[in-house]
Design an enzyme around this catalytic site. Structure first.
Site, PDB file in Angstrom:
ATOM      1  N   HIS A  14      10.259 -10.095   1.507  1.00  0.00           N
ATOM      2  CA  HIS A  14      10.401  -8.971   2.143  1.00  0.00           C
ATOM      3  C   HIS A  14      10.339  -7.791   1.311  1.00  0.00           C
ATOM      4  O   HIS A  14      11.127  -7.375   0.578  1.00  0.00           O
ATOM      5  CB  HIS A  14      11.409  -8.992   3.181  1.00  0.00           C
ATOM      6  N   HIS A  56       7.397   1.522   2.061  1.00  0.00           N
ATOM      7  CA  HIS A  56       7.773   1.329   3.441  1.00  0.00           C
ATOM      8  C   HIS A  56       7.799   2.486   4.564  1.00  0.00           C
ATOM      9  O   HIS A  56       7.278   2.413   5.432  1.00  0.00           O
ATOM     10  CB  HIS A  56       9.029   0.689   3.547  1.00  0.00           C
TER      11      HIS A  56
END
Length: 256
Positions: A14, A56
Site C-alpha cells: 500500500h 495520495h
C-alpha cells in the site's frame, strides 16, 4: 494473464512499503519489490503542467515539507519538496519512474486514479487517464497492471475508452464508490470489501466472477485467516514483510 491464484493470497504494498519508508516514494517502492510483494498500489495525480505524479492526497501538506494543491503546482515546484525525512530526503516520484523501476520484476502495478470525474474536472480526469495509458503502453505494462478508483466514472471512462484492455478494481458494496452510473459488474475484475468479515459479500462477488480483495485494515493473523477462508484473493498492506510472514504461517502465501 492470471494475476491471482485460487487457494492463496497475493500481497499488494500500500503506497509501497509505507511502514519502513515514507509512502509513495521510490524508497518505499524499492523496499516493497525487495521484500517480494506481488503488487504495488499507488496513487496518481496530475500537476498544473500535466505531469503524472505519485501522491495520495490532493495537497502536499501531509506528506511533504510544502503546502498547496498538487493541481496548482508545476512539476518543478513539486520536485523541490521533500517527501521523505530530514535524514533521508525523497522527491515525489513520477509514474514513468515507477514504471521503469518495475520493468522485469514481475510485480504488478495497481494505479489509483485520484483525478476524479467530478463537475468541472471531467476533462482533466480523462486527460490523466489517457496520459497514464500512453505511459503504460510505452513501457509495455498493459498485462501487469490494474486501474482503481473510488470514483466510478473514472472506471466507466476507462472501460468505454479502452474496452477490455485493463483490469479494473472497484469497491464493494458499490455504494462506497462515488457517482455510480453503470452496474460495476459490467466491468470490474476485482473489488475491495469494506465489510471484510461479511461472508455473503464474498459469496456475492465470487458468484459474479469478481475477485474479493481486502484492504490495509486487515492486519492481525486471525483476521487474515478469516478473510482467506472466506475467499479473499489479495490483501493490500502497509507492512508487506509482516503480512507475508503471517500468510505463510496460515498456509495462504502466494509465491510468485
Amino acid at each position: 494473464m492470471q494475476l491471482t491464484y485460487p487457494g492463496k493470497m497475493m500481497v499488494a504494498a500500500h503506497r509501497g512499503d509505507s511502514t519502513h519508508d515514507p509512502e509513495n516514494t521510490m524508497a518505499a517502492f524499492r523496499g516493497a519489490i525487495d521484500a517480494g510483494v506481488d503488487m504495488i498500489e499507488t496513487d496518481v495525480h496530475m500537476t498544473k503542467d500535466g505531469v503524472l505524479v505519485l501522491i495520495h492526497d490532493k495537497t502536499v501538506d501531509r506528506t511533504t515539507d510544502g503546502t498547496g494543491y498538487v493541481k496548482d503546482m508545476t512539476f518543478a515546484q513539486l520536485r523541490a519538496l521533500n517527501a521523505g525525512t530530514q535524514a533521508e530526503p525523497q522527491q515525489i516520484p513520477t509514474l514513468s519512474e515507477l514504471l521503469e523501476l518495475l520493468q522485469g520484476t514481475g510485480v504488478t502495478l495497481n494505479l489509483e486514479v485520484k483525478e476524479y470525474h467530478e463537475a468541472g474536472n471531467e476533462a482533466r480526469s480523462r486527460e490523466c487517464v489517457d496520459k497514464c495509458v500512453a505511459q503504460i503502453e510505452r513501457y509495455g505494462m498493459e498485462e501487469m497492471m490494474l486501474f482503481n478508483s473510488f470514483d466510478a466514472p473514472v472506471l466507466e471512462y476507462i472501460d468505454r475508452a479502452y474496452p477490455g484492455r485493463f483490469r479494473l478494481h472497484g469497491f464493494y458494496p458499490y455504494s462506497v464508490m462515488h457517482r455510480v452510473n453503470r452496474n460495476p459488474e459490467e466491468y470490474l475484475y476485482c473489488a475491495c470489501l469494506s465489510e471484510n468479515r461479511n461472508a455473503e459479500h464474498y459469496a456475492y462477488l465470487l458468484s459474479k466472477g469478481i475477485e474479493p480483495w481486502v484492504g490495509a485494515s486487515v492486519q492481525d493473523e486471525e483476521h487474515l485467516k478469516l478473510c482467506f477462508e472466506l475467499g479473499a484473493r489479495l490483501v493490500t498492506t502497509n507492512d508487506p514483510v509482516d503480512c507475508m510472514e503471517k500468510l505463510r504461517r496460515i498456509g495462504a502465501r502466494c509465491i510468485r
